[in-house]
Design an enzyme around this catalytic site. Structure first.
Site, PDB file in Angstrom:
ATOM      1  N   ASN A 170       0.829  -1.210   0.000  1.00  0.00           N
ATOM      2  CA  ASN A 170       0.000   0.000   0.000  1.00  0.00           C
ATOM      3  C   ASN A 170       0.859   1.254   0.000  1.00  0.00           C
ATOM      4  OD1 ASN A 170      -2.891   0.963   0.273  1.00  0.00           O
ATOM      5  ND2 ASN A 170      -1.849   2.187   1.820  1.00  0.00           N
ATOM      6  N   TYR A 174       0.169  10.220   4.355  1.00  0.00           N
ATOM      7  CA  TYR A 174      -0.238  10.523   5.725  1.00  0.00           C
ATOM      8  C   TYR A 174       0.805  11.439   6.343  1.00  0.00           C
ATOM      9  CZ  TYR A 174      -2.030   5.781   4.611  1.00  0.00           C
ATOM     10  OH  TYR A 174      -2.566   4.682   3.998  1.00  0.00           O
ATOM     11  N   ARG A 175       0.347  12.570   6.873  1.00  0.00           N
ATOM     12  CA  ARG A 175       1.306  13.532   7.440  1.00  0.00           C
ATOM     13  C   ARG A 175       2.089  12.910   8.600  1.00  0.00           C
ATOM     14  NH1 ARG A 175      -3.510  16.429  10.463  1.00  0.00           N
ATOM     15  NH2 ARG A 175      -3.157  15.644  12.562  1.00  0.00           N
ATOM     16  N   TRP A 188      -2.103   8.037  10.090  1.00  0.00           N
ATOM     17  CA  TRP A 188      -3.058   7.335   9.226  1.00  0.00           C
ATOM     18  C   TRP A 188      -4.393   7.281   9.923  1.00  0.00           C
ATOM     19  CZ3 TRP A 188       1.151   3.216   8.309  1.00  0.00           C
ATOM     20  CH2 TRP A 188       1.495   2.569   9.491  1.00  0.00           C
ATOM     21  N   GLU A 231      -1.512   1.098  -5.423  1.00  0.00           N
ATOM     22  CA  GLU A 231      -1.370   2.454  -5.960  1.00  0.00           C
ATOM     23  C   GLU A 231      -0.286   2.511  -7.048  1.00  0.00           C
ATOM     24  OE1 GLU A 231      -1.803   1.793  -2.705  1.00  0.00           O
ATOM     25  OE2 GLU A 231      -3.567   2.974  -2.176  1.00  0.00           O
ATOM     26  N   ASP A 280      -5.160  21.892   9.355  1.00  0.00           N
ATOM     27  CA  ASP A 280      -5.388  20.895   8.304  1.00  0.00           C
ATOM     28  C   ASP A 280      -6.203  21.430   7.125  1.00  0.00           C
ATOM     29  OD1 ASP A 280      -5.503  18.327   7.006  1.00  0.00           O
ATOM     30  OD2 ASP A 280      -5.212  17.432   8.975  1.00  0.00           O
TER      31      ASP A 280
HETATM   32  C1  LIG Z   1      -1.600  16.655   1.098  1.00  0.00           C
HETATM   33  C2  LIG Z   1      -2.367  15.517   1.652  1.00  0.00           C
HETATM   34  C3  LIG Z   1      -2.243  15.163   2.985  1.00  0.00           C
HETATM   35  C4  LIG Z   1      -2.951  14.102   3.516  1.00  0.00           C
HETATM   36  N1  LIG Z   1      -2.791  13.797   4.841  1.00  0.00           N
HETATM   37  C5  LIG Z   1      -3.416  12.708   5.348  1.00  0.00           C
HETATM   38  C6  LIG Z   1      -3.192  12.309   6.691  1.00  0.00           C
HETATM   39  O1  LIG Z   1      -2.442  12.938   7.435  1.00  0.00           O
HETATM   40  N2  LIG Z   1      -3.823  11.197   7.143  1.00  0.00           N
HETATM   41  C7  LIG Z   1      -4.653  10.458   6.352  1.00  0.00           C
HETATM   42  O2  LIG Z   1      -5.175   9.445   6.806  1.00  0.00           O
HETATM   43  N3  LIG Z   1      -4.913  10.834   5.064  1.00  0.00           N
HETATM   44  C8  LIG Z   1      -4.302  11.935   4.552  1.00  0.00           C
HETATM   45  N4  LIG Z   1      -4.527  12.299   3.248  1.00  0.00           N
HETATM   46  C9  LIG Z   1      -5.487  11.528   2.438  1.00  0.00           C
HETATM   47  C10 LIG Z   1      -4.919  10.189   2.032  1.00  0.00           C
HETATM   48  O3  LIG Z   1      -3.667  10.347   1.419  1.00  0.00           O
HETATM   49  C11 LIG Z   1      -5.852   9.459   1.090  1.00  0.00           C
HETATM   50  O4  LIG Z   1      -7.045   9.169   1.787  1.00  0.00           O
HETATM   51  C12 LIG Z   1      -5.293   8.173   0.520  1.00  0.00           C
HETATM   52  O5  LIG Z   1      -6.278   7.531  -0.248  1.00  0.00           O
HETATM   53  C13 LIG Z   1      -4.822   7.234   1.599  1.00  0.00           C
HETATM   54  O6  LIG Z   1      -4.315   6.044   1.006  1.00  0.00           O
HETATM   55  P1  LIG Z   1      -4.955   4.650   1.405  1.00  0.00           P
HETATM   56  O7  LIG Z   1      -6.354   4.671   0.850  1.00  0.00           O
HETATM   57  O8  LIG Z   1      -4.088   3.643   0.734  1.00  0.00           O
HETATM   58  O9  LIG Z   1      -4.948   4.575   2.884  1.00  0.00           O
HETATM   59  C14 LIG Z   1      -3.831  13.360   2.699  1.00  0.00           C
HETATM   60  C15 LIG Z   1      -3.968  13.710   1.362  1.00  0.00           C
HETATM   61  C16 LIG Z   1      -3.257  14.769   0.831  1.00  0.00           C
HETATM   62  C17 LIG Z   1      -3.425  15.110  -0.613  1.00  0.00           C
HETATM   63 MN   LIG Z   2      -4.560   2.022  -0.609  1.00  0.00          MN
END
Ligand SMILES: Cc1cc2nc3c(=O)[nH]c(=O)nc-3n(C[C@H](O)[C@H](O)[C@H](O)COP(=O)(O)O)c2cc1C
Ligand SMILES: [Mn+2]
Length: 502
Positions: A170, A174-175, A188, A231, A280
């Site tokens: 995956n 996530y910040r 996450w 991804e 945020d």
């Molecule tokens: C700039 C940016 C920052 C993000 N920060 C977070 C975060 O801190 N935590 C989080 O869970 N998702 C965050 N997201 C959203 C996730 O990246 C997004 O939901 C992504 O689909 C997560 O991947 P996953 O579905 O494989 O978990 C962020 C997205 C962007 C564009």
């Molecule tokens: Mn995913």
């Protein structure tokens, strides 16, 4: 044009296209960069390469995605709509009829078959290797974005994990709040795949974080794919070539060979700390909450590595365009499940989970409600707090036009659906976190089948008269249609939308 293969090629392309400014003045990653970027993004300005961030030898790239043009440029397309068209092409693959169809079909199949990542023996991301005590996150110009943030946050990472049960990889964005030289938090959220991988281990999970990628791979970490779909395959599909991966130095994971910087390490199942607050993308500070700690065992880099960053905050910000790319890329998949959907729009000001506007080809009573419930059952769209449904002919991207139909077609007692369901992790409005109210607004035309009186016709000019006026326009001596606000229905809304997006 082939999309850029890595961050350096991307920077060269941005520069050639007049889309990048190098800032040589020393600038502080502590708050100062945020204010500069906030002004630049809102003015539709260029990508910025801060060559002398205070306290670091590494340049900082930001606002690389900050306009529709740059987002398209990063994907090697003219318009973001082309992204959805390419996905639709593959999803709607039918058994070929003739020989030409067969050839085209094969081409399309090849474009998916060759999309998976490829393992290579070495990569520039490991030109410099720092392990153990040499690891020092303070070497990087990590931004503290907003005055209420307690520490610097890594904001544009691609976080790599594997599901311990299936081995499926995956990538998620996530910040990561910096705790000290060798650890960060991992933010996450409750609905995310990386978190699910972590919760599935009983000990520690290896984690790698890639920073400074080609624009498509960087985007892919933010794409809301179903958990079993990698991804990197999406990235390979849009790149037209596989993402190359190398073995990490200290953990059993592969990392993108062409990344600028890689952080390798692990997260314990049971080690939590209090992360946040953080200014945020909701436009508010997200409150402190427990999140796991990421321990960095190795930091590998290119020589002269470039550090990528992004600022989120009150919209519009740079992430608006990552969201718009997602909106366009996922439309065909949404339509595959709910084919009556014509188009949809997630307004930037709605921060992507507060509002969905959807147009449908309405066929039966209650159809709009069916679609609302479908959206509330669909992937990450299920977190949408409000859904507005309009008829097929309404332009969902024209908010003034949508507002017109919400006003004109809605009987609030009859056409509003109130319900409850899961909400975005960061939504501060519901009384309880994660769960609360939702509103659906049916702004489609109703009719006797839905138990209302006769529905009136909309006021429109006949095609004959329109054609006549087109033909004779020059004769009237009225200056050219100018910005068209009075002539073309809806253009005022389009301008408004551009303002909102900027
Ligand atoms: C700039 C940016 C920052 C993000 N920060 C977070 C975060 O801190 N935590 C989080 O869970 N998702 C965050 N997201 C959203 C996730 O990246 C997004 O939901 C992504 O689909 C997560 O991947 P996953 O579905 O494989 O978990 C962020 C997205 C962007 C564009
Ligand atoms: Mn995913």
């Amino acid at each position: 044009m082939a999309p850029p293969a890595d961050l350096r090629e991307w920077i060269r392309l941005l520069e050639r296209e007049g889309e990048l400014v190098r800032v040589t003045a020393e600038v502080d990653p502590d708050l100062e960069i945020t204010e500069i970027v906030d002004r630049t993004v809102k003015a539709g300005g260029p990508a910025l390469l801060f060559e002398n961030p205070k306290g670091s030898r590494h340049p900082l790239l930001i606002n690389q995605f900050g306009t529709e043009r740059r987002m398209a440029l990063g994907f090697g397309v003219e318009r973001l709509d082309e992204l959805g068209e390419r996905v639709a092409d593959v999803l709607e693959l039918q058994p070929p009829a003739g020989i030409m169809d067969k050839l085209r079909g094969l081409q399309k199949l090849k474009s998916i078959a060759g999309s998976g990542p490829r393992t290579v023996r070495s990569g520039p991301c490991q030109e410099v290797v720092l392990e153990g005590d040499d690891v020092d996150l303070n070497l990087l110009p990590v931004q503290r974005c907003w005055p209420g943030d307690p520490a610097p946050f890594i904001t544009l990472p691609a976080v790599i994990t594997r599901d311990p049960r299936t081995g499926v990889r995956n990538l998620g964005m996530y910040r990561m709040q910096v705790i000290d030289r060798r650890s960060t938090f991992m933010h996450w959220q409750i609905h995310k795949d990386g978190r699910a991988d972590w919760l599935a281990t009983d000990g520690r999970i290896p984690v790698a974080v890639a920073l400074g990628l080609d624009p498509i791979t960087a985007y892919s970490a933010s794409a809301p794919l179903p958990k079993h779909i990698g991804e990197l395959m999406l990235a390979g599909f849009f790149r037209g070539q596989p993402v190359e991966m190398v073995k990490a130095k200290t953990v059993d994971l592969e990392v993108p060979a062409h990344a600028e910087i890689v952080l390798e390490g692990y997260i314990e199942r049971d080690e939590l700390g209090i992360e946040g607050p953080f200014g945020d993308h909701t436009g508010f500070y997200t409150p402190p909450e427990p999140f796991p700690v990421f321990h960095v065992t190795a930091m590998t880099m290119r020589r002269d590595a470039i550090y990528p960053s992004i600022v989120v905050g009150k919209p519009p910000q740079e992430d608006a365009w990552l969201g718009k790319a997602t909106e366009r890329i996922f439309l065909p998949a949404v339509r595959m499940t709910v084919p009556e959907i014509v188009d949809y729009d997630l307004p930037v000001a709605g921060t992507f989970h507060n509002c969905v506007i959807v147009s449908i080809d309405k066929k039966f009573p209650g159809h709009a409600r069916k679609v609302m419930h479908a959206i509330w059952g669909l992937g990450m769209l299920s977190l949408s707090k409000s859904v507005v449904v309009v008829d097929a002919h309404v332009n969902v991207h024209d908010y003034e036009e949508v507002f017109f139909y919400v006003g004109a077609n809605v009987d609030p007692v009859r056409d509003v659906v109130l319900t409850e369901g899961p909400l975005d992790h960061l939504d501060h409005a519901p009384t309880r976190q994660f769960f609360g109210g939702k509103i659906g607004i049916d702004a489609t035309a109703k009719g006797p089948l839905e138990g209302t009186r006769e529905w009136p016709d909309e006021v429109v000019m006949s095609d004959e008269v329109k054609a006549l006026v087109d033909r004779r326009w020059a004769e009237y001596g009225i200056p050219a249609q100018g910005d068209g606000a009075l002539v073309q229905n809806g253009s005022a809304g389009k301008r408004l939308r551009q303002l909102v997006r900027r």
